[in-house]
Design a protein around this motif. Structure first.
Motif, mmCIF file in Angstrom:
data_model
loop_
_atom_site.group_PDB
_atom_site.id
_atom_site.type_symbol
_atom_site.label_atom_id
_atom_site.label_comp_id
_atom_site.label_asym_id
_atom_site.label_seq_id
_atom_site.Cartn_x
_atom_site.Cartn_y
_atom_site.Cartn_z
ATOM 1 N N ILE A 207 76.244 -37.614 13.979
ATOM 2 C CA ILE A 207 76.312 -37.737 15.320
ATOM 3 C C ILE A 207 77.428 -36.818 16.007
ATOM 4 O O ILE A 207 77.301 -35.982 16.812
ATOM 5 N N GLN B 9 75.552 -41.534 9.075
ATOM 6 C CA GLN B 9 75.165 -41.394 10.544
ATOM 7 C C GLN B 9 76.257 -40.782 11.462
ATOM 8 O O GLN B 9 75.855 -40.107 12.438
ATOM 9 N N GLU B 10 77.287 -41.649 11.714
ATOM 10 C CA GLU B 10 78.301 -41.466 12.588
ATOM 11 C C GLU B 10 78.749 -39.996 12.545
ATOM 12 O O GLU B 10 79.248 -39.398 13.480
ATOM 13 N N LEU C 147 72.276 -35.276 17.687
ATOM 14 C CA LEU C 147 71.544 -35.788 18.824
ATOM 15 C C LEU C 147 71.080 -34.721 19.937
ATOM 16 O O LEU C 147 70.609 -34.910 20.996
#
Ligand SMILES: NC(=O)c1ccc[n+]([C@@H]2O[C@H](COP(=O)([O-])OP(=O)(O)OC[C@H]3O[C@@H](n4cnc5c(N)ncnc54)[C@H](O)[C@@H]3O)[C@@H](O)[C@H]2O)c1
Length: 349
Positions: free
Chosen positions: A25, A21-22, A30
């Motif tokens: 992003i 996820q990091e 996002l």
């Protein structure tokens, strides 16, 4: 430039880029404007026959409608310049809803080379799911909400409630007020505070979704409610209801001037969807229902601001994969992620 740094397709290289996820992003996941553009483009391609997306296969545990958890497999092939195959392994657990530290829904996306069938990227699918689910609702709202929509009620202040704030703000430039409703009022308050000032709208938390909906031109459902709670008493002219789950009952479908689904061939296989029940009862025909592809390809949707429109979705695996592919390209260009291999040399060939 991107091409040099991405894993070369059409070769026998077994390298896989793993993105958590990091990394995603950092790679722009996002960015709701970007995800909504990918959404419109993916539905255009679907409508033009460039995407194969068989209905998702559902495995409930235990079997049937009373599942405690479920897993869906969502395979697809995107033709054209993209030419990638992929699958989302999508899951949800009732228990996670009250377990701190874990999302209700957890997903993984795998991208594969259609020629060699080698996977070249595995990434978290959880945030992609939230972003693309709300992006679809946002696109549906863009075409279905009255042109002068100033007030929206979003019901469900969970993961998808967050991305829904982003999506409706992108989709409806005239929006001034969002009522963020949840049966868990402290949760609605916390999410409203988290998003305060991020968009030029006032976000008002509430536990009373029905009263808020009565003041809204756009009502969006993104809850974990297992039974519909939006009935005919919520329906009014000059409005639209958009649901990503099972919030609306069959009367809402029957009263709509226009019904929209994300993807007919798939939604019709899910018997718990209100639109499927109305269709199975012979009370609506296929020809009366629009798909999201029709909207983005320019078919007339709202022809009068006084109409009531109902739109719903079940989730298109191909959209998870087109978003994942964009994140893979961005991440590759930025040198993000971890490279792993299926093998150095296959034991047997
Ligand atoms: N259509 C799609 O493509 C798609 C994709 C993913 C998830 N979903 C669905 O979206 C829904 C939300 O998922 P999530 O990950 O945000 O879950 P979540 O647990 O993070 O949030 C759900 C929220 O809904 C609230 N809620 C439940 N019943 C309610 C009611 N009757 N009135 C008001 N609030 C209520 C809960 O309190 C919670 O805050 C799920 O039903 C999921 O299946 C749809």
């Amino acid at each position: 430039m991107i091409r040099e740094e991405t894993i070369m397709l059409g070769t026998i290289n077994s390298e896989i880029l793993f993105l958590q996820q990091e990394d995603q992003i950092k790679a722009g996941l996002l960015d709701m404007k970007m995800v909504m553009e990918i959404t419109e483009n993916t539905y255009k391609m679907l409508g033009q026959g460039q995407i194969q997306n068989p209905p998702k296969v559902h495995l409930g545990i235990p079997a049937g409608q009373v599942w405690e958890s479920f897993f869906n497999t969502m395979p697809c092939h995107i033709a054209g310049d993209m030419n990638i195959a992929g699958v989302k392994w999508a899951a949800e657990s009732k228990k996670n809803a009250w377990t701190p530290g874990i999302p209700y829904g957890i997903d993984v996306s795998i991208l594969s080379d259609p020629e060699t069938v080698l996977p070249f990227c595995i990434q978290d699918g959880t945030i992609i799911t939230a972003m693309r689910t709300s992006a679809v609702a946002g696109v549906q709202a863009k075409y279905c909400a009255p042109s002068d929509t100033e007030t929206a009620t979003l019901i469900g202040a969970g993961v998808i409630g967050r991305t829904m704030i982003m999506a409706v703000c992108e989709a409806i430039p005239t929006l001034k007020t969002i009522y963020l409703a949840d049966i868990d009022l402290p949760k609605a308050r916390a999410v409203a505070a988290e998003y305060a000032g991020k968009y030029p709208v006032e976000i008002i938390p509430t536990a009373d979704s029905k009263s808020a909906a009565a003041k809204s031109e756009l009502i969006v459902g993104e809850t974990t409610a297992r039974k519909p709670f939006i009935d005919k008493s919520w329906v009014k002219p000059h409005s639209a209801i958009v649901c990503v789950s099972n919030e609306a009952d069959t009367d809402v479908v029957k009263l709509a001037d226009v019904n929209v689904v994300d993807y007919w061939d798939q939604i019709i296989t899910f018997k718990n969807k209100a639109i499927t029940q109305v269709y199975d009862a012979g009370e609506i025909t296929r020809e009366e229902v629009l798909e999201t592809s029709d909207l983005v390809l320019g078919k007339p949707v709202r022809t009068d601001d006084e109409q009531f429109i109902y739109a719903c979705s079940l989730g298109l695996g191909a959209l998870d994969i087109t978003v994942a592919y964009k994140i893979y390209q961005n991440a590759s260009a930025m040198g993000l992620g971890t490279r792993v291999r299926l093998w150095d040399k296959p034991l047997w060939e």
